[in-house]
Write an enzyme that holds these catalytic residues in place. Sequence first.
Site, short mmCIF file in Angstrom:
data_model
loop_
_atom_site.label_atom_id
_atom_site.label_comp_id
_atom_site.label_asym_id
_atom_site.label_seq_id
_atom_site.Cartn_x
_atom_site.Cartn_y
_atom_site.Cartn_z
N ASN A 9 -15.90 -11.12 45.58
CA ASN A 9 -14.99 -10.09 45.06
C ASN A 9 -15.50 -9.65 43.70
O ASN A 9 -15.43 -10.42 42.74
CB ASN A 9 -13.58 -10.71 44.96
N LYS A 11 -14.32 -7.39 41.81
CA LYS A 11 -13.23 -6.92 40.93
C LYS A 11 -13.61 -5.59 40.27
O LYS A 11 -14.32 -4.79 40.87
CB LYS A 11 -12.89 -7.99 39.89
N HIS A 96 -4.57 -9.77 46.76
CA HIS A 96 -5.20 -10.63 45.76
C HIS A 96 -4.18 -10.94 44.66
O HIS A 96 -3.35 -10.11 44.32
CB HIS A 96 -6.44 -9.93 45.17
N GLU A 98 -4.35 -10.98 41.55
CA GLU A 98 -4.30 -10.04 40.41
C GLU A 98 -3.45 -8.83 40.76
O GLU A 98 -2.76 -8.28 39.91
CB GLU A 98 -5.74 -9.65 40.00
N GLU A 168 -6.02 -19.02 47.46
CA GLU A 168 -6.52 -19.00 46.08
C GLU A 168 -5.41 -19.44 45.13
O GLU A 168 -4.54 -18.63 44.77
CB GLU A 168 -6.96 -17.58 45.71
N GLY A 174 -10.70 -17.76 37.95
CA GLY A 174 -11.31 -17.32 36.70
C GLY A 174 -11.07 -18.28 35.54
O GLY A 174 -11.29 -17.96 34.38
N SER A 214 -12.72 -20.31 41.15
CA SER A 214 -13.83 -20.91 40.41
C SER A 214 -14.85 -21.61 41.32
O SER A 214 -15.38 -22.67 40.97
CB SER A 214 -13.30 -21.87 39.34
C1 PEP Z 1 -11.22 -14.24 42.94
O1 PEP Z 1 -11.26 -13.26 42.21
O2 PEP Z 1 -10.78 -14.11 44.09
C2 PEP Z 1 -11.68 -15.52 42.42
C3 PEP Z 1 -11.54 -16.58 43.16
O3 PEP Z 1 -12.26 -15.52 41.18
P1 PEP Z 1 -13.13 -16.72 40.51
O4 PEP Z 1 -14.11 -17.18 41.54
O5 PEP Z 1 -13.79 -16.08 39.33
O6 PEP Z 1 -12.18 -17.80 40.14
#
Ligand code: PEP
Length: 253
Positions: A9, A11, A96, A98, A168, A174, A214
């Site tokens: 992703n 973003k 997602h 966010e 997630e 992040g 992460s």
């Molecule tokens: C994501 O944006 O779906 C995500 C898991 O980000 P990160 O890997 O940076 O934690």
Amino acid sequence: MRKPVIAGNWKMYKLHDEAVKTALELRSLVANANHCEVVIAPVFTALKTVCDRLEGSNVRVSAQDCATETEQGAHTGEVSAEMLNDAGCSHIIIGHSERRQFYGETDRSVNLKTRACLKSGLTAIVCVGEMLPDRESGNAEKVVKEQLEGGLDGLTVSDMERIIIAYEPVWAIGTGKTATPGQAQEMHGFIRSFIAEKHGKETADQTRILYGGSVKPENIGELMDQTDIDGALVGGASLSAESFSKIVNYNLG
Ligand code: PEP
């Protein structure tokens, strides 16, 4: 046997040319990766070119969101699943965290977007995951169950063939904090039993459940060792073709 999916992703990162450059680098770095499906999700403005430049490769392209509406019309700022299909996308990330946290996404809109995605023949990567206070208060499973119930409401067994779930935990996105493989496995097992209850064991056994939060080249191996983890949705570490290709190629050790 579930074929793993490793999805990146991107973003709101990368201008058009940089997105194309990274996609092309990735194309050659993962050319021999047949053990999993590879998906990248660039920003809207880069989708069409990235799709064109990846044609004939083993890298699929996803959008990061779509409209709830399916008919063309007066929906300023929205992009429909049909338009994403037209651009060459095969997947759409929906719900997602966010978008849930900062852009008013609800389980109802996730459901409408998922239906729109399926109607256009694309695969939906439906994201679920609890916030830190939910986990600390012992409510993680309850929250994820509600998101699944709302987001997947009304879907049939045949719809489920084009659904990928991404678990997630929001506290791991992040932040550099990964859920332990055990914590992730526990929730993935819970999600699979939820699907079994709704749609039967066969559907549950076929549904890919990705972990996100992460994920890096250093931790992908132990995550993929878990029975119910069928791949990863990767944010930060997917922005460089080199690090993302190491995650894709986790099977090489
Ligand atoms: C994501 O944006 O779906 C995500 C898991 O980000 P990160 O890997 O940076 O934690």
